[in-house]
Design a protein around this motif. Structure first.
Motif, PDB file in Angstrom:
ATOM      1  N   PRO A 119      17.129  20.254 -36.824  1.00 62.70           N
ATOM      2  CA  PRO A 119      17.254  20.360 -38.275  1.00 62.70           C
ATOM      3  C   PRO A 119      15.969  19.898 -38.965  1.00 62.70           C
ATOM      4  O   PRO A 119      15.110  19.276 -38.348  1.00 62.70           O
ATOM      5  CB  PRO A 119      18.413  19.416 -38.612  1.00 62.70           C
ATOM      6  N   HIS A 129      22.227  25.070 -38.195  1.00 66.82           N
ATOM      7  CA  HIS A 129      21.823  24.035 -37.239  1.00 66.82           C
ATOM      8  C   HIS A 129      23.008  23.570 -36.403  1.00 66.82           C
ATOM      9  O   HIS A 129      22.849  23.137 -35.263  1.00 66.82           O
ATOM     10  CB  HIS A 129      21.180  22.853 -37.963  1.00 66.82           C
ATOM     11  N   GLY A 157      12.167  19.179 -37.953  1.00 63.17           N
ATOM     12  CA  GLY A 157      11.174  19.473 -38.984  1.00 63.17           C
ATOM     13  C   GLY A 157      10.925  18.165 -39.728  1.00 63.17           C
ATOM     14  O   GLY A 157      11.649  17.826 -40.655  1.00 63.17           O
ATOM     15  N   ARG A 322       4.803  21.243 -23.288  1.00 66.61           N
ATOM     16  CA  ARG A 322       5.970  21.472 -22.420  1.00 66.61           C
ATOM     17  C   ARG A 322       5.576  21.998 -21.056  1.00 66.61           C
ATOM     18  O   ARG A 322       6.214  21.666 -20.057  1.00 66.61           O
ATOM     19  CB  ARG A 322       6.944  22.431 -23.125  1.00 66.61           C
TER      20      ARG A 322
HETATM   21  N1  ARG Z   1      13.167  23.190 -37.715  1.00 67.96           N
HETATM   22  C1  ARG Z   1      13.215  24.599 -37.480  1.00 67.96           C
HETATM   23  C2  ARG Z   1      14.253  25.236 -38.400  1.00 67.96           C
HETATM   24  O1  ARG Z   1      15.120  24.595 -38.912  1.00 67.96           O
HETATM   25  C3  ARG Z   1      13.570  24.936 -36.065  1.00 67.96           C
HETATM   26  C4  ARG Z   1      12.602  24.470 -35.040  1.00 67.96           C
HETATM   27  C5  ARG Z   1      12.851  25.122 -33.736  1.00 67.96           C
HETATM   28  N2  ARG Z   1      11.927  24.783 -32.700  1.00 67.96           N
HETATM   29  C6  ARG Z   1      10.657  25.211 -32.598  1.00 67.96           C
HETATM   30  N3  ARG Z   1       9.959  24.817 -31.574  1.00 67.96           N
HETATM   31  N4  ARG Z   1      10.129  26.030 -33.487  1.00 67.96           N
HETATM   32  O2  ARG Z   1      14.195  26.442 -38.619  1.00 67.96           O
END
Ligand code: ARG
Length: 572
Positions: A119, A129, A157, A322
């Protein structure tokens, strides 16, 4: 025990090799369920042209050479119908009952990084989410059960320009009041208040912009305030995770902020190697095969013309980490379908950079939207967005109403309501293919009939009650298993497919296939139970055999639901 489909597939392959030559030993025999037999092999039709012979003739040759624990029959244009011997099936079912893993094979261990939940701290956590969380957690459980080393990554985020105003707002509100609001899940109220000041108050917006600069520089006081904001926000996320019963822990958090210090180096490295080039002042990768309007190459922008980094930059740093540090063999991103292009460009750019070698599999498990009954994005009746924790609590309260008339004590009823409420919500997320949309509807997901979580939970409780009434212990049930009635036979055949389904779910990252399998299993049990009395069976042998089938069904359903992250109450 061996999976019936595998035994038949191998039998057909051996027949192909014996009849047509060793080069046919690896041919896909195209085993499918059949109306006329247990399975059918459709390979005769696909091979006929290549062999220059009639499909039915090819089918006959296969039948002449086949050696399986069962019988073969040819029908239609060239179907090879395969029926397993009752004795063989019964013996396999007995082996499955004795097998702790219920026939699920352990695979050669890989390191699987699963990116899920994720999230945004600067916005409210929304139902989307919830779905990435639930689907990701099921994949984690399945991969771990298959023997893989799973590394959970909650890519919050938690970084970027909005944090300038979020930190300034925290100072204005006072730390304590801000923390209280955030940890109560009022992130949206908080964010909107900060945004309003940012848009309407020049002094505030100046402070917020200056704060972004000290944040990017990781200035200690700014970081202290950022931590206060994040800790309060994470406290709320954790309430949601606990209520849901997902396996994410604080140590699984690896948000965008974690990669801040690497972004400059990522850009420099790519620029130096000519993989990223300047385009209108912005630094971009142009991965091959991506074009936009007028067929122009599409940029994957890693540094804006003002020098700022973005989502693409962090994700490149993340994927490199990773592979290089976490030593991933496979990276699974459980993220909204709307980000499909970003993910494709990320993978292509990372491959170009040599940060994602061919032998590492990267996949985007696309998550479809959750809709309201109006077919639009799911919101409350008043049109506001939904606080997730409240939504989950409503699910639990509604489940409590479903079991309100049960004569259990208060604590038992509360446990049932929790398991059923969460099971209903999770199963609704999991049972449709992860990339399709679905309508969030409490009445439908809580129904005790149909393809729902509560139906499957209820199926296990019903089996347990058979054992309770007969004063038998499912763990002490040994059989032997006899398959005299077609419904017994059909149930055994269904149960034996468990291992194949679980490995398929892991290979394809498709939990809905496990849901479909469990629903079919519960239905096969119902047909069996309607036709074959268990406690009142005609003979002691039949009773023991049916108890064994019931015990095996109970274990398959319980294990299957556990892999989906769904608890089963002992009674319902
Ligand atoms: N925080 C992002 C969203 O809510 C998702 C992140 C997913 N992971 C990544 N590595 N981009 O849309």
């Amino acid at each position: 025990m061996t999976d019936p489909q595998l035994v038949l597939a191998e039998g057909v392959q051996r027949a192909l090799a014996a009849a047509f030559g060793p080069e046919y030993a690896a041919e896909d025999p195209l085993i499918r369920p059949s109306q006329f037999a247990d399975y059918q092999a459709n390979v005769a039709m696909s091979l006929a042209r290549r062999l220059g012979r009639a499909p039915r003739e090819v089918a006959q040759v296969i039948a002449d050479h086949i050696d399986i624990p069962g019988t073969v029959q040819i029908s239609g244009p060239g179907f090879v119908n395969l029926t397993l011997a009752d004795g063989w099936l019964a013996a396999q079912a007995a082996e499955q009952l004795a097998d702790e893993r219920l026939g699920v094979a352990t695979e050669a261990q890989q390191t699987v990084v699963i990116d899920y939940s994720a999230p945004n701290a600067a916005k409210e956590m929304h139902v989307g989410h919830l779905r990435t969380t639930v689907v990701g957690d099921a994949l984690v459980r399945v991969q771990e059960h298959l023997g893989h080393h799973v590394i959970r990554q909650n890519h919050l985020g938690d970084w970027g320009t909005p944090f300038g105003m979020l930190i300034e707002h925290l100072l204005d509100m006072g730390e304590e009041a801000a923390v209280a609001q955030l940890s109560a899940g009022e992130g949206n109220v908080y964010y909107q208040a900060a945004r309003a000041k940012f848009d309407g108050d020049p002094d505030f917006s100046k402070r917020a912009k200056a704060r972004v600069v000290t944040l990017q520089a990781e200035d200690p006081e700014t970081m202290r305030l950022w931590h206060i904001f994040m800790n309060a926000t994470i406290r709320y996320f954790n309430k949601v995770y606990t209520q849901l019963g997902v396996t994410l822990r604080d140590e699984d958090i690896a948000g965008e902020s974690r990669y801040n210090a690497m972004l400059g180096q990522v850009c420099d490295d790519l620029q130096k190697r000519g993989i990223a080039v300047l385009s209108d002042g912005a630094l971009c990768v142009f991965p091959p095969g991506f074009t936009g309007r007028e067929n122009l190459p599409l940029p994957f922008m890693i540094r804006k013309s003002d020098g700022g980094y973005g989502y693409a930059t962090t994700d490149l740093a993340t994927i490199r980490h990773r592979v290089q540090d976490l030593k991933a063999d496979r990276i699974t991103y459980v993220i909204g379908a709307t980000q499909a292009l970003h993910m494709q460009m990320l993978f292509a750019s990372a491959r170009l950079a040599g940060w994602l070698p061919d032998e590492v599999r990267a996949e985007h498990v696309q998550i479809g939207s959750v809709l309201g009954s109006d077919g639009k994005m799911f919101k409350t009746r008043a049109g506001k967005s939904i606080k997730l924790l409240e939504l989950l609590e409503e699910g639990e309260a509604r489940a409590a109403a479903v079991v309100a008339d049960r004569a259990y004590d208060e604590a038992t009823r509360a446990e049932i309501a929790h398991a059923v409420g969460m099971g209903a919500i999770k199963y609704a997320d999991l049972s449709v293919s992860h990339d399709s949309e679905y309508v969030f509807d409490f009445d439908r997901m809580l129904a005790l009939t149909g393809n729902t979580g509560p139906y499957l939970q209820y199926a296990t409780a019903r089996i347990r009650s058979i054992f309770r009434r007969g004063e038998y212990d499912p763990a002490e049930t040994r059989g032997p298993i006899l398959l005299g009635h077609p419904a017994e036979r059909a149930l055994a055949l269904q149960l034996l497919g468990f291992g194949a389904v679980v490995s398929e779910v892991g290979a394809a990252s498709a939990p809905h296939r496990l849901c479909a399998y469990l629903f079919d299993t519960a239905s096969a049990f119902t047909t069996f139970y309607d036709n074959c009395p268990v406690l009142k069976a005609g003979s002691e042998e039949d009773r023991q055999s049916r108890l064994a089938l019931a015990a095996l069904t109970l274990r398959v359903l319980t294990q299957g639901l556990d892999l989906l992250g769904i608890e089963v109450p002992e009674r319902m």
